[in-house]
Design a protein around this motif. Structure first.
Motif, PDB file in Angstrom:
ATOM      1  N   PHE A  43      -3.218  63.626   2.921  1.00  0.00           N
ATOM      2  CA  PHE A  43      -4.306  62.886   3.583  1.00  0.00           C
ATOM      3  C   PHE A  43      -5.143  63.827   4.454  1.00  0.00           C
ATOM      4  CE2 PHE A  43      -0.994  59.757   2.792  1.00  0.00           C
ATOM      5  CZ  PHE A  43      -1.700  58.671   2.312  1.00  0.00           C
ATOM      6  N   ILE A  63      -8.377  62.852   6.576  1.00  0.00           N
ATOM      7  CA  ILE A  63      -8.425  62.025   7.790  1.00  0.00           C
ATOM      8  C   ILE A  63      -8.650  62.859   9.047  1.00  0.00           C
ATOM      9  CG2 ILE A  63      -6.858  60.327   6.764  1.00  0.00           C
ATOM     10  CD1 ILE A  63      -4.692  61.325   8.695  1.00  0.00           C
ATOM     11  N   LEU A  85       0.653  55.931  12.600  1.00  0.00           N
ATOM     12  CA  LEU A  85      -0.365  56.061  11.556  1.00  0.00           C
ATOM     13  C   LEU A  85       0.202  56.831  10.366  1.00  0.00           C
ATOM     14  CD1 LEU A  85      -3.278  55.849  10.489  1.00  0.00           C
ATOM     15  CD2 LEU A  85      -3.785  57.962  11.723  1.00  0.00           C
ATOM     16  N   THR A  89       2.609  54.763   8.320  1.00  0.00           N
ATOM     17  CA  THR A  89       1.896  53.788   7.489  1.00  0.00           C
ATOM     18  C   THR A  89       1.294  54.465   6.270  1.00  0.00           C
ATOM     19  OG1 THR A  89       1.372  52.456   9.447  1.00  0.00           O
ATOM     20  CG2 THR A  89       0.079  52.052   7.472  1.00  0.00           C
ATOM     21  N   LEU A  90       0.656  55.605   6.466  1.00  0.00           N
ATOM     22  CA  LEU A  90       0.062  56.335   5.345  1.00  0.00           C
ATOM     23  C   LEU A  90       1.138  56.769   4.358  1.00  0.00           C
ATOM     24  CD1 LEU A  90      -2.506  58.641   7.226  1.00  0.00           C
ATOM     25  CD2 LEU A  90      -2.930  56.444   6.116  1.00  0.00           C
ATOM     26  N   ARG A  98      -3.503  54.129  -1.407  1.00  0.00           N
ATOM     27  CA  ARG A  98      -4.147  55.355  -0.903  1.00  0.00           C
ATOM     28  C   ARG A  98      -5.637  55.362  -1.245  1.00  0.00           C
ATOM     29  NH1 ARG A  98      -0.778  60.596  -0.806  1.00  0.00           N
ATOM     30  NH2 ARG A  98       1.245  59.902  -0.076  1.00  0.00           N
ATOM     31  N   PHE A 140      -7.347  52.757   0.947  1.00  0.00           N
ATOM     32  CA  PHE A 140      -7.485  53.238   2.318  1.00  0.00           C
ATOM     33  C   PHE A 140      -8.623  54.240   2.437  1.00  0.00           C
ATOM     34  CE2 PHE A 140      -6.404  56.780   5.233  1.00  0.00           C
ATOM     35  CZ  PHE A 140      -6.567  56.115   6.446  1.00  0.00           C
ATOM     36  N   ARG A 141      -8.670  55.192   1.529  1.00  0.00           N
ATOM     37  CA  ARG A 141      -9.719  56.216   1.615  1.00  0.00           C
ATOM     38  C   ARG A 141     -11.106  55.593   1.456  1.00  0.00           C
ATOM     39  NH1 ARG A 141      -9.666  62.190  -1.256  1.00  0.00           N
ATOM     40  NH2 ARG A 141     -11.491  62.990  -0.129  1.00  0.00           N
ATOM     41  N   ALA A 172      -5.641  51.238   7.781  1.00  0.00           N
ATOM     42  CA  ALA A 172      -4.435  51.727   7.109  1.00  0.00           C
ATOM     43  C   ALA A 172      -3.525  50.583   6.675  1.00  0.00           C
ATOM     44  CB  ALA A 172      -3.682  52.687   8.028  1.00  0.00           C
ATOM     45  N   GLN A 173      -3.560  49.470   7.399  1.00  0.00           N
ATOM     46  CA  GLN A 173      -2.692  48.330   7.101  1.00  0.00           C
ATOM     47  C   GLN A 173      -3.403  47.252   6.286  1.00  0.00           C
ATOM     48  OE1 GLN A 173      -1.646  47.253  11.117  1.00  0.00           O
ATOM     49  NE2 GLN A 173       0.085  48.667  11.207  1.00  0.00           N
TER      50      GLN A 173
END
Length: 388
Positions: free
Chosen positions: A57, A60, A76, A79-80, A88, A91-92, A115-116
């Motif tokens: 990641f 980020i 964080l 979670t990732l 993924r 999220f991105r 993220a969640q």
């Protein structure tokens, strides 16, 4: 557990804590507690955190708020780290959209919400630009009237503009070869951030050896009923059919040792012994195990019962501290100021440590034997204790 990033940690006020270290995140709860002990800090507010390296990641890094605490950053990363491939991508995509359309409000709460936000986006695969998006929209009936157009006229459409207008209207973005768009408002979820000891002593991830897919967490020490229940959950008839992977331990330096031990009875017995060690002696135990290079649970258990033989000076954590302590012992205060002008405290303290057979420096402070006997290796200590 995979790792997302490596962080550099030290005290905010260098006058109160000279220690520094690196930690890979996400870290388990006992690892966070251990880091605070190694840094000689009690309050997370006194901790300075800086991301040094990204294992995963990496995109980020431009979105991490400067004021992010260790517990926030760790949550964080956890979670990732739990995301599958599609999560993924989602999220991105949401992160990029939020950064473009709502760039001034990406604090820790918003970052965690994104993220969640599993399920609050839709993904169209194999679409990486506006032209491809425009063609996808037209072909799948998202644009009124184009389905009846002759092929020659259809190919004259400005697919790039169609795709861009649609993307901008629904705040979509391209991520990893896919098109991602929000599906409703991302909800806010309250998350509690804190570095504190967990209720367990050792945490295992118990896996069925046959398929290495059926997992179940087991907190130790555990009673027979809890252990039997764990076997039922993974579909194993006995512990010979299970693999025990240590995911956290009150003494983090023994996590790999716990995993390699492989015997659930030995591990559970060690957890019970560790649970009986007074809380104020745990740091001393970690320090003694470190300087003895202990790497087996039986020896660690024996040492846990012999802690009265050792002292831990948590205010002496490096050769310079050692040199200053030695001067305090040898000289009056008025003489120290004169001597300090002409002495290299680090070199002096280093030599004192090298000559002191009954003392050794650990990450938690100076370890001394009360009887002034040499600090033994773990093997020597185990043999001597057994004979006693």
């Amino acid at each position: 557990m995979g790792k997302v990033m490596r962080v550099y940690l030290c005290g905010q006020d260098w006058t109160n804590s000279h220690e520094e270290m690196y930690l890979d995140l996400p870290a388990a709860p006992w690892e966070l507690v251990d880091a605070m002990e190694k840094l000689n800090l009690t309050e997370e507010a006194d901790l300075y955190v800086q991301a040094e390296e990204y294992y995963d990641f990496d995109y980020i890094q431009g979105f991490i708020p400067e004021s992010m605490s260790l517990s926030q950053l760790n949550e964080l990363c956890a979670t990732l780290n739990s995301m599958d491939e599609m999560n993924r991508i989602g999220f991105r995509g949401l992160l990029q959209s939020s950064a473009f359309y709502d760039r001034f409000s990406l604090g820790i709460d918003k970052l965690m919400d994104i993220a969640q936000a599993k399920g609050y986006y839709h993904i169209a695969e194999d679409i990486s630009n506006d032209t491809q998006l425009g063609r996808f929209l037209c072909f799948n009936g998202f644009v009124d009237g184009v389905g009846e157009l002759p092929e020659k006229v259809y190919e004259l459409l400005n697919f790039e503009k169609i795709g861009k207008d649609y993307r901008m209207a629904e705040h979509g973005s391209f991520a990893d070869g896919c098109y991602v768009a929000p599906d409703g408002e991302v909800p806010h979820r309250e998350t509690h951030y804190e570095i504190c000891p967990p209720e367990y002593v050792v945490m295992l991830d118990v896996v069925n050896k046959a398929d290495m897919k059926s997992h179940w967490p087991l907190a130790l020490p555990a009673v027979p009923e809890e252990m039997d229940s764990t076997l039922r959950h993974i579909g194993a008839a006995s512990w010979d059919e299970a693999v025990c992977i240590c995911t956290d331990c009150q003494i983090p330096q023994l996590m790999e040792t716990v995993t390699q031990t492989g015997n659930i009875a030995t591990i559970n017995r060690f957890a019970g012994i560790l649970e009986g060690v007074p809380a104020e002696d745990i740091t001393k135990l970690k320090a003694v195990l470190e300087v003895m290079h202990c790497d087996d649970l039986i020896t660690a258990s024996l040492i846990a019962g012999e802690l009265d033989n050792y002292m831990l000076s948590e205010n002496i954590r490096n050769p310079e501290d050692m040199g200053r302590w030695q001067l305090d012992y040898m000289l009056a205060k008025e003489d120290q100021s004169l001597v300090l002008k002409h002495i290299n405290l680090y070199a002096y303290g280093k030599e004192v440590l090298e000559q002191a057979e009954s003392s050794a420096m650990s990450a938690y402070g100076l370890v001394d034997r009360r009887d002034n006997q040499p600090i033994l290796t773990a093997t020597q200590s185990s043999s001597q204790m057994t004979m006693q």
